[in-house]
Design an enzyme around this catalytic site. Structure first.
Site, PDB file in Angstrom:
ATOM      1  N   ASP A  90       0.864  -1.088  -0.171  1.00 59.54           N
ATOM      2  CA  ASP A  90      -0.003  -0.168   0.102  1.00 59.54           C
ATOM      3  C   ASP A  90       0.748   1.244  -0.076  1.00 59.54           C
ATOM      4  O   ASP A  90       1.857   1.369   0.604  1.00 59.54           O
ATOM      5  CB  ASP A  90      -0.944  -0.123   1.203  1.00 59.54           C
ATOM      6  CG  ASP A  90      -1.919   1.113   1.469  1.00 59.54           C
ATOM      7  OD1 ASP A  90      -2.639   1.337   0.222  1.00 59.54           O
ATOM      8  OD2 ASP A  90      -1.828   1.875   2.386  1.00 59.54           O
ATOM      9  N   GLU A 140       0.998  -0.459  -5.054  1.00 61.80           N
ATOM     10  CA  GLU A 140      -0.112   0.606  -5.295  1.00 61.80           C
ATOM     11  C   GLU A 140       0.886   1.878  -5.362  1.00 61.80           C
ATOM     12  O   GLU A 140       1.121   2.464  -4.575  1.00 61.80           O
ATOM     13  CB  GLU A 140      -0.836   0.648  -4.146  1.00 61.80           C
ATOM     14  CG  GLU A 140      -2.094   1.589  -4.442  1.00 61.80           C
ATOM     15  CD  GLU A 140      -2.700   2.600  -3.457  1.00 61.80           C
ATOM     16  OE1 GLU A 140      -3.585   3.348  -3.496  1.00 61.80           O
ATOM     17  OE2 GLU A 140      -1.807   2.826  -2.222  1.00 61.80           O
TER      18      GLU A 140
END
Length: 650
Positions: free
Chosen positions: A322, A375
């Site tokens: 993330d 990401e």
């Protein structure tokens, strides 16, 4: 009762930590700290108890407190292991299931605090915050999956990911709207995902987190799955069951930041141990959370061990990392004067770059069948290229640019789309610079953005047609696929983590028809090599016509390479049917219509091409042959035929 002090007087106190462990830990290269730190039940000299070990270099005293000693500080003191910063000890009569924390007294002003174990395998159910002594035995039944998963996770394989927030996928209204547990959800999720044709599920962070509303992205337990849904063995059962059903499992993992809750790892021993001390480097203004000190060796060992732990102990097939952009840039979400340049005067976080490269190199070395997904929302180069050529080493990267451009285009009224045609075509300027995943993720259906269906313009019929078109366009573009739960059947309201998906909508034919469209897209994507084999290679894609902005139409082809199979995709982004639309094709014979989002079984108007079209010797689009077809309104159609161009090239 035998306490820790009873064994400390022996000539050589018992320990799990070797000198080599300490060396690797302090060097930043220990990859299996879960085996050494934390709480480990054991029998020592006939005494059943638990080994405890924790890193607290700036503590003057550390003791284990828990329900076994009345939570009294100093009852079970740990001893320092030389100058390593590690404290350890064996506490007798402490067994699996015991609740505990560490009581730390800092060298700085006598600061005292009770902390959960950073290496705990299990925690109390939030809002309680104690760690729980646990072990990780499980009899795995996914041997066949693990032996063959490298092929299923390969860049040439079809990868269609169903993104799931476990706590809100399905709930039990009759029991206070509670979430399903890991074991309860296993057969339901497996049945649904298999029927819908997805190849993988991606689970929003399951690592323990204090605030349910963070969706798991404010992690405190980097080695503990959240106990909201059960025990570690229950999560293992879920992953095992999905594997046995032929479904891969990707776990969201958050090394970019962590919450400031007092029981967590922030300010752990009275100093900024895991995080940077300077808030310009150690505090994230967007999320009000701490940022890891990636330049500290022991922190690297902690994070590397956590990543490999989920892949090795829980058999995860991949990690979606993330907020990588927030790690790469020192000035991320900061104004001038609020950040500290690197040693070269730049804004790149050199320590984070080094950590990410080590992370990916370690994953692919130790878990060769696994993948890592970044990401990463900027134009940072070579995110998914090997470290030996200067890349970050990820296996794949989310194409956030495609997502933003495509959703912005789809939001336009069709009458205006011809003026924004470049939002569709620009992607092919960079589409093969990385190994991309095309994400329609949870972030796009929250905070007032509306659901995918609600984003679409027009009346009810047009909204549904637009969504079918969007999904068909995604599935036939180069790149792996990701769709957040609820999008597959057209949920109207945006996602709410405190409520179940609106499963009752599937009782309405129009929503069931959309789910069937997604199932058939997955079936075609998996079954037709031209749609997946060269997802990450320019050899797998060619424009047929990218310039028909006036009619808001796109035509492109997909190839598998090495064969004669090819798929032509035509998209009509207006509600006006395009009759006698001629498309140049690379082969003779009949071109079978394999996908049509306007078919009546999907809720469309039923316009199409009666199953296909025959190529005629009419030159078009720079090719010797062409087909004359109808493009249905707000729809995509795909034709499969011979690739004589590829045959002649061989």
């Amino acid at each position: 009762m035998t306490r820790a002090a009873d064994l400390r007087g022996t000539a050589k106190p018992p320990t799990l930590l070797t000198d080599q462990d300490i060396h690797l830990f302090n060097e930043g290269t220990h990859l299996a700290l879960a085996d050494k730190l934390g709480a480990h039940p054991a029998v020592v000299d006939g005494v059943e108890g638990t080994f405890f070990a924790v890193w607290a270099p700036n503590a003057a005293a550390v003791s284990v407190i828990g329900d076994f000693n009345g939570w009294r500080p100093f009852g079970d003191a740990l001893r320092p292991r030389g100058t390593s910063g590690l404290w350890e000890g064996f506490v007798g009569d402490v067994r699996r299931g015991a609740r505990y924390k560490y009581h730390l007294v800092s060298r700085l002003d006598g600061y005292r605090v009770d902390k959960a174990d950073p290496f705990a395998f299990h925690d109390e159910v939030p809002p309680e915050t104690a760690s729980v002594v646990w072990s990780l035995e499980h009899e795995w039944g996914d041997g066949a999956w693990m032996a063959g998963r490298a092929e299923r996770n390969a860049l040439a394989a079809p990868v269609a990911i169903y993104e799931v927030h476990l706590g809100s996928w399905r709930r039990v209204p009759a029991e206070g709207n509670r979430s399903l547990g890991y074991r309860e959800i296993a057969p339901l999720l497996a049945d649904y995902v298999a029927a819908a044709g997805f190849t993988h599920v991606e689970l929003l962070p399951l690592m323990e987190h204090p605030f349910f509303g963070s969706w798991g992205y404010q992690t405190t337990g980097y080695f503990a799955p959240t106990s909201r849904y059960g025990t570690p063995q229950d999560l293992m059962f879920l992953i095992d069951h999905l594997h046995q059903r032929g479904i891969g499992v990707i776990l969201d993992w958050v090394p970019s930041h962590f919450p400031t809750d007092q029981h967590g790892i922030g300010f752990f021993d009275g100093t900024h141990l895991y995080e940077h001390g300077d808030p310009r480097q150690g505090f994230h203004p967007d999320w009000n959370s701490f940022i890891f000190n990636y330049g500290r060796n022991e922190v690297r060992s902690f994070l590397l061990s956590s990543a490999l732990f989920w892949l090795e102990r829980y058999h995860a097939d991949g990690l979606r990392v993330d907020a990588v952009a927030s790690m790469l840039y020192l000035d991320y979400s900061r104004r001038p004067g609020e950040w500290i340049p690197n040693k070269h005067g730049g804004r790149e976080n050199l320590d984070a770059i080094d950590f990410l490269r080590r992370l990916n190199a370690s994953v692919y070395e130790r878990c060769p069948g696994a993948q890592t997904f970044a990401e990463e929302s900027t134009a940072w180069p070579m995110v998914s290229r090997p470290t030996y050529v200067g890349g970050l080493g990820f296996g794949m990267k989310w194409d956030m640019g495609w997502m933003h451009d495509t959703l912005a285009y789809m939001a336009h009224d069709p009458v205006h789309r011809k003026f924004h045609h470049g939002q569709l075509t620009f992607r092919m300027m960079y589409a093969f610079s990385e190994n991309f995943v095309l994400p329609l993720s949870h972030d796009e259906v929250v905070y007032g953005k509306g659901s995918l269906l609600a984003k679409m313009p027009g009346d009810d019929w047009q909204k549904r047609a637009n969504l079918r078109l969007l999904l068909g366009y995604m599935y036939t573009q180069p790149g792996k696929k990701l769709l957040f739960m609820g999008g597959e059947f057209g949920q109207w309201r945006e996602w709410n983590h405190d409520a179940s998906l609106d499963w009752h909508l599937l009782e309405e034919p129009r929503h069931a028809m959309l789910l069937r469209w997604v199932r058939d897209l997955n079936t075609a994507y998996r079954g037709v090599p031209a749609l997946h084999a060269l997802d990450t290679s320019p050899a797998g894609f060619a424009w047929v016509d990218c310039n028909d902005a006036e009619q808001s139409a796109l035509v492109y082809l997909r190839r598998a390479g090495g064969g004669t199979d090819v798929v032509i995709v035509a998209c009509n982004f207006t509600p006006v049917p395009r009759r006698n639309y001629r498309i140049g094709v690379p082969g003779a014979g009949r071109w079978e219509e394999i996908l049509n989002s306007d078919a009546t079984l999907y809720g469309g108007s039923g316009q199409g091409n009666l199953g296909g079209a025959v190529a005629a010797p009419v030159p078009w689009h720079g090719r010797l042959r062409s087909i004359n077809v109808s493009l249905p309104p707000l729809a995509m159609v795909a034709f499969r035929g011979r690739d004589d161009e590829a045959s002649s090239a061989r």
